[in-house]
Design an enzyme around this catalytic site. Sequence first.
Site, PDB file in Angstrom:
ATOM      1  N   ARG A 245     -22.910  84.181 -36.103  1.00  0.00           N
ATOM      2  CA  ARG A 245     -21.600  83.992 -36.747  1.00  0.00           C
ATOM      3  C   ARG A 245     -20.579  83.449 -35.759  1.00  0.00           C
ATOM      4  NH1 ARG A 245     -21.216  89.839 -38.882  1.00  0.00           N
ATOM      5  NH2 ARG A 245     -19.047  89.456 -39.430  1.00  0.00           N
TER       6      ARG A 245
ATOM      7  N   ARG B 215     -13.780  76.765 -43.589  1.00  0.00           N
ATOM      8  CA  ARG B 215     -14.557  77.093 -42.402  1.00  0.00           C
ATOM      9  C   ARG B 215     -15.211  75.859 -41.802  1.00  0.00           C
ATOM     10  NH1 ARG B 215     -15.556  82.698 -43.436  1.00  0.00           N
ATOM     11  NH2 ARG B 215     -16.816  83.761 -41.895  1.00  0.00           N
TER      12      ARG B 215
ATOM     13  N   LYS C  82      -8.300  88.970 -40.087  1.00  0.00           N
ATOM     14  CA  LYS C  82      -7.773  88.188 -41.212  1.00  0.00           C
ATOM     15  C   LYS C  82      -7.678  89.043 -42.478  1.00  0.00           C
ATOM     16  CE  LYS C  82     -11.183  85.163 -40.991  1.00  0.00           C
ATOM     17  NZ  LYS C  82     -12.024  85.610 -39.854  1.00  0.00           N
TER      18      LYS C  82
ATOM     19  N   ARG D  61     -22.351  96.358 -43.367  1.00  0.00           N
ATOM     20  CA  ARG D  61     -22.624  95.025 -43.898  1.00  0.00           C
ATOM     21  C   ARG D  61     -23.892  94.498 -43.241  1.00  0.00           C
ATOM     22  NH1 ARG D  61     -17.370  91.231 -43.473  1.00  0.00           N
ATOM     23  NH2 ARG D  61     -18.975  89.758 -42.783  1.00  0.00           N
TER      24      ARG D  61
ATOM     25  N   ARG E 122     -16.995  98.692 -36.627  1.00  0.00           N
ATOM     26  CA  ARG E 122     -16.847  98.766 -38.084  1.00  0.00           C
ATOM     27  C   ARG E 122     -18.191  99.167 -38.729  1.00  0.00           C
ATOM     28  NH1 ARG E 122     -14.925  93.091 -40.628  1.00  0.00           N
ATOM     29  NH2 ARG E 122     -17.066  92.359 -40.509  1.00  0.00           N
TER      30      ARG E 122
HETATM   31  P1  ADP Z   1     -16.362  87.448 -41.224  1.00  0.00           P
HETATM   32  O1  ADP Z   1     -15.483  88.658 -41.295  1.00  0.00           O
HETATM   33  O2  ADP Z   1     -17.571  87.661 -40.415  1.00  0.00           O
HETATM   34  O3  ADP Z   1     -15.630  86.212 -40.906  1.00  0.00           O
HETATM   35  P2  ADP Z   1     -16.632  86.807 -44.037  1.00  0.00           P
HETATM   36  O4  ADP Z   1     -16.592  88.002 -44.881  1.00  0.00           O
HETATM   37  O5  ADP Z   1     -15.459  85.900 -44.038  1.00  0.00           O
HETATM   38  O6  ADP Z   1     -17.009  87.311 -42.602  1.00  0.00           O
HETATM   39  O7  ADP Z   1     -17.932  85.918 -44.367  1.00  0.00           O
HETATM   40  C1  ADP Z   1     -19.224  86.481 -44.318  1.00  0.00           C
HETATM   41  C2  ADP Z   1     -20.281  85.394 -44.474  1.00  0.00           C
HETATM   42  O8  ADP Z   1     -20.090  84.708 -45.727  1.00  0.00           O
HETATM   43  C3  ADP Z   1     -20.256  84.285 -43.435  1.00  0.00           C
HETATM   44  O9  ADP Z   1     -20.952  84.615 -42.272  1.00  0.00           O
HETATM   45  C4  ADP Z   1     -20.918  83.136 -44.219  1.00  0.00           C
HETATM   46  O10 ADP Z   1     -22.304  83.306 -44.319  1.00  0.00           O
HETATM   47  C5  ADP Z   1     -20.353  83.322 -45.600  1.00  0.00           C
HETATM   48  N1  ADP Z   1     -19.076  82.570 -45.801  1.00  0.00           N
HETATM   49  C6  ADP Z   1     -17.847  83.116 -46.023  1.00  0.00           C
HETATM   50  N2  ADP Z   1     -16.914  82.168 -46.176  1.00  0.00           N
HETATM   51  C7  ADP Z   1     -17.554  80.983 -46.029  1.00  0.00           C
HETATM   52  C8  ADP Z   1     -17.149  79.618 -46.061  1.00  0.00           C
HETATM   53  N3  ADP Z   1     -15.854  79.286 -46.267  1.00  0.00           N
HETATM   54  N4  ADP Z   1     -18.088  78.669 -45.869  1.00  0.00           N
HETATM   55  C9  ADP Z   1     -19.372  78.984 -45.666  1.00  0.00           C
HETATM   56  N5  ADP Z   1     -19.830  80.233 -45.619  1.00  0.00           N
HETATM   57  C10 ADP Z   1     -18.942  81.236 -45.794  1.00  0.00           C
END
Ligand code: ADP
Length: 192
Positions: free
Chosen positions: A150, A88, A13, A139, A127
């Site tokens: 996740r 989400r 994404k 990360r 990554r």
């Molecule tokens: P990924 O690439 O793993 O999808 P993101 O960078 O989008 O990771 O998100 C990392 C973390 O941030 C998630 O695992 C969650 O803890 C939190 N997070 C991100 N977006 C949301 C959301 N819309 N609702 C709840 N938690 C979120």
Amino acid sequence: MNIILLGPPGAGKGTQAARLVDERNMVQLSTGDMLRAARTSGTEMGKIVAGVMDRGELVTDEIVIGLIREQLEKGGDHGGFIFDGFPRTLAQADALGALLNELGQSLDHVIELQVNDDVLVERILGRAAEAVAAGGTARADDNEESLKIRLMAYYKQTSPLIGYYHAKGQLQSVDGLASMDDVAASIAAVLG
Ligand code: ADP
């Protein structure tokens, strides 16, 4: 034009969003990036989200909806918003609909990046390894333990959005296993 990129962690994404920003002057709203910024800000909210994120769990709807609201209310002149990592949960999806409605805006496309778990694990651990090899740090949530959580959070809380947007006639799916350029081309075909 406002769009959602939907898909599990590691689906690509962020990569595709960055291209859309370059090519279409769109604005990427990544709640993951916003939360990572919040956690380094030293605020009370930052401290709370840090632990939740590192475990791989979802931050509360209230917090992320607040972050998105702030950005949408800023307005500005651009090619539209790309929602990346948001919504989400079903509650977040409802909140986004209400917010856009309130601001007189629409949600134009929901694009699902379809991938499989083996590839996700490979991409994310790859990554992390690359970041370390480059002398940086991975990360905190890019490890096998958090990744399992996740992925489970994705299947339990986020994947229902596929049905939700399908029922609204807004869902379009593309093959996220194709090359970056091919995925970009599929997305371009959807956006027109
Ligand atoms: P990924 O690439 O793993 O999808 P993101 O960078 O989008 O990771 O998100 C990392 C973390 O941030 C998630 O695992 C969650 O803890 C939190 N997070 C991100 N977006 C949301 C959301 N819309 N609702 C709840 N938690 C979120």
